[in-house]
Design a protein around this motif. Sequence first.
Motif, short mmCIF file in Angstrom:
data_model
loop_
_atom_site.label_atom_id
_atom_site.label_comp_id
_atom_site.label_asym_id
_atom_site.label_seq_id
_atom_site.Cartn_x
_atom_site.Cartn_y
_atom_site.Cartn_z
N HIS A 203 40.37 47.97 40.25
CA HIS A 203 40.52 47.84 41.72
C HIS A 203 39.38 47.04 42.31
O HIS A 203 39.58 46.15 43.15
CB HIS A 203 40.57 49.23 42.36
CG HIS A 203 40.28 49.20 43.83
ND1 HIS A 203 39.01 49.39 44.34
CD2 HIS A 203 41.07 48.94 44.90
CE1 HIS A 203 39.03 49.26 45.64
NE2 HIS A 203 40.27 49.00 46.02
N LEU A 204 38.16 47.33 41.88
CA LEU A 204 36.97 46.67 42.44
C LEU A 204 37.07 45.15 42.31
O LEU A 204 36.82 44.40 43.26
CB LEU A 204 35.72 47.18 41.72
CG LEU A 204 34.41 46.48 42.05
CD1 LEU A 204 33.99 46.78 43.48
CD2 LEU A 204 33.30 46.93 41.09
N VAL A 205 37.44 44.69 41.13
CA VAL A 205 37.48 43.24 40.90
C VAL A 205 38.58 42.60 41.74
O VAL A 205 38.34 41.61 42.46
CB VAL A 205 37.70 42.93 39.39
CG1 VAL A 205 37.85 41.43 39.18
CG2 VAL A 205 36.55 43.48 38.57
N LEU A 206 39.78 43.17 41.70
CA LEU A 206 40.88 42.56 42.45
C LEU A 206 40.66 42.63 43.96
O LEU A 206 40.88 41.65 44.69
CB LEU A 206 42.21 43.23 42.10
CG LEU A 206 42.83 42.89 40.74
CD1 LEU A 206 44.23 43.49 40.66
CD2 LEU A 206 42.89 41.39 40.51
N ALA A 207 40.20 43.78 44.45
CA ALA A 207 40.00 43.92 45.90
C ALA A 207 38.90 42.97 46.37
O ALA A 207 39.02 42.34 47.43
CB ALA A 207 39.64 45.37 46.24
N SER A 208 37.84 42.83 45.57
CA SER A 208 36.74 41.93 45.96
C SER A 208 37.22 40.49 45.96
O SER A 208 36.88 39.70 46.86
CB SER A 208 35.56 42.10 45.00
OG SER A 208 35.11 43.43 44.99
N MET A 209 38.02 40.12 44.95
CA MET A 209 38.56 38.76 44.92
C MET A 209 39.41 38.48 46.16
O MET A 209 39.28 37.45 46.81
CB MET A 209 39.42 38.56 43.66
CG MET A 209 38.64 38.42 42.37
SD MET A 209 39.71 38.49 40.91
CE MET A 209 40.42 36.86 40.90
N ARG A 210 40.27 39.42 46.48
CA ARG A 210 41.20 39.19 47.61
C ARG A 210 40.44 39.13 48.94
O ARG A 210 40.79 38.34 49.81
CB ARG A 210 42.28 40.29 47.61
CG ARG A 210 43.21 40.16 46.41
CD ARG A 210 44.30 41.21 46.39
NE ARG A 210 45.05 41.14 45.13
CZ ARG A 210 46.13 41.86 44.86
NH1 ARG A 210 46.61 42.70 45.76
NH2 ARG A 210 46.74 41.74 43.69
N ARG A 211 39.43 39.94 49.10
CA ARG A 211 38.65 39.86 50.35
C ARG A 211 37.90 38.52 50.42
O ARG A 211 37.77 37.93 51.49
CB ARG A 211 37.66 41.01 50.45
CG ARG A 211 38.32 42.32 50.79
CD ARG A 211 37.31 43.41 51.15
NE ARG A 211 37.86 44.70 50.79
CZ ARG A 211 38.83 45.32 51.47
NH1 ARG A 211 39.35 44.76 52.54
NH2 ARG A 211 39.29 46.49 51.07
N PHE A 212 37.43 38.06 49.27
CA PHE A 212 36.70 36.79 49.29
C PHE A 212 37.65 35.63 49.59
O PHE A 212 37.29 34.69 50.32
CB PHE A 212 35.98 36.60 47.94
CG PHE A 212 35.02 35.44 47.95
CD1 PHE A 212 33.93 35.44 48.81
CD2 PHE A 212 35.21 34.35 47.13
CE1 PHE A 212 33.04 34.37 48.84
CE2 PHE A 212 34.33 33.27 47.15
CZ PHE A 212 33.24 33.29 48.01
N VAL A 213 38.85 35.71 49.06
CA VAL A 213 39.86 34.68 49.37
C VAL A 213 40.12 34.66 50.88
O VAL A 213 40.19 33.59 51.50
CB VAL A 213 41.17 34.96 48.59
CG1 VAL A 213 42.33 34.16 49.16
CG2 VAL A 213 40.97 34.64 47.11
N ALA A 214 40.23 35.85 51.48
CA ALA A 214 40.45 35.91 52.93
C ALA A 214 39.28 35.27 53.68
O ALA A 214 39.47 34.57 54.68
CB ALA A 214 40.65 37.36 53.36
N GLU A 215 38.06 35.50 53.20
CA GLU A 215 36.89 34.89 53.85
C GLU A 215 36.94 33.37 53.73
O GLU A 215 36.64 32.65 54.68
CB GLU A 215 35.59 35.41 53.20
CG GLU A 215 35.26 36.83 53.59
CD GLU A 215 34.04 37.37 52.83
OE1 GLU A 215 33.21 36.56 52.35
OE2 GLU A 215 33.93 38.60 52.71
N LEU A 216 37.31 32.87 52.56
CA LEU A 216 37.40 31.41 52.37
C LEU A 216 38.47 30.82 53.29
O LEU A 216 38.27 29.77 53.90
CB LEU A 216 37.72 31.08 50.91
CG LEU A 216 36.60 31.35 49.90
CD1 LEU A 216 37.10 31.13 48.47
CD2 LEU A 216 35.38 30.47 50.15
#
Length: 493
Positions: A43-56
């Motif tokens: 969960h940590l890896v996927l959720a962090s990736m998705r939040r970072f994508v939203a920031e980009l």
Amino acid sequence: MLGDQLSRSLGALRAATPATHRVLVVESLAKLRSRRWHRQRAHLVLASMRRFVAELRGEGFAVDHRVAPSLAAGLAAHLVEYRPERVVATEPASWDGLRLLRRLGVELTPTDQFLCHPSEFAAWAEGRRRLTMEDFYRWQRTRLGYLMDGDQPAGGRWNFDRDNREPPPTDGRAWPAPAVSPLDALDAEVLADLDRWGVTTWGADPDGTWPTSRAEALRRLDRFVAEALPRFGPHEDAMLAGNWHLAHSLLSPALNLGLLHPAEVAGAAEAAYRRGEVPIASAEGFIRQVIGWREYVWGLYWWWMPGYRAENALGADQPLPPAFTGAAGTDMRCVRVTLDTLERHGWVHHIQRLMVLGNLCLTAGVDPWAVTTWMWASFVDGAEWVMLPNVIGMALHADGGRMATKPYASGGAYIDRMSDYCAGCRYDRARRTGPDACPFTTLYWDFLDRHRERFVRNARVAQQVRAADRLADLPAVRERAAEVRRLLAAGQL
Ligand code: SF4
């Protein structure tokens, strides 16, 4: 951009702009299905990736965020759809990842996610007879300037270990509670996707302990420095059944995903020391972990790969204890408390890893690669570069002493001194034979005896080997140790 490079200011992303770059992010089903991950880790890896994508995207980037059978398949599909002039990435943090991206023709930008690049480590290591952590750490301190007063270490010493390593306090004190972030729809979607994709996980669902964005990671860093760091040093090695975090930072997952940079973490600790808010023993003990141990492990990984994976100098061939995978319980209270914590949080601290789980596997002779891959998948901060040196080198001595000059084996006495586990255990930490003997104590003496010829030549353990020679009940110890190993493998200890 890979899932452990979640920073706008690192490597290839630093120079990228929305006008000139499209960002490719692949969620690889092959990677997700490759191991039995702790649920909080996946969960940590996927959720962090998705939040970072939203920031980009918020910054104006076009992001090709795709789910694909593998990273290579995701890149191939991207190339067909967008036909980019060039594909650029930051050097990956794994040997296999680096080889893969090179094979796929991706241009690589040097990683600056650590303070010491593998090429700088290689220049330091070249020609040295021994690669000791203490030498590396002093080199890092001096060249980077952390905790230095001119050319001298702050506080007059390089190392405040002798002020730290105290047993657990018995005054029932409260420890600073970790910050928790409320889970949201994105977290729920990640968990649903893991189930929908048939990803095998174990362990409790996330509870918001592990930050999945840079903003939340920075909030954890501030809170740690203000509340826990002043108390970190003296009890950094202590273990308490009733408290899973004590004064540990819990920042390693954020560091390993790129949400925090080691320079800002070590810098924040030093600034608090300079303001007089943190004693030198705590500041030095923590900064040593960040700029010393963590970077040393990273450097050794690249220096010794790829052969390091196959090291098994002690010929350890026992299977992973079924208790480690939840297939059996255990009466060893130290192991049970540690595994329960791991199940609930995906994390236990370095002494629980080294002197409980690692020590048991070392003295019982558990296969090093089985332990490495289990820890890699089971800890929220797991990665191959972390686990290989820590398990193969430090915990299991499987590299024959290239990394650690002595095996970290101990009997129940060490665990009893550093924890409150033994008082409530069905085993007797002082006994080495008989059905009530502490398995750690039995296995410790048997380990020294089984590897006598190797360790009697090692000045740091020769005295203990000779003490094992003098045990009047050595035959009974050997017999009980064989029984302990059998019971451990059968999940009946
Ligand atoms: Fe662990 Fe031995 Fe202590 Fe029990 S007695 S908690 S098995 S060290």
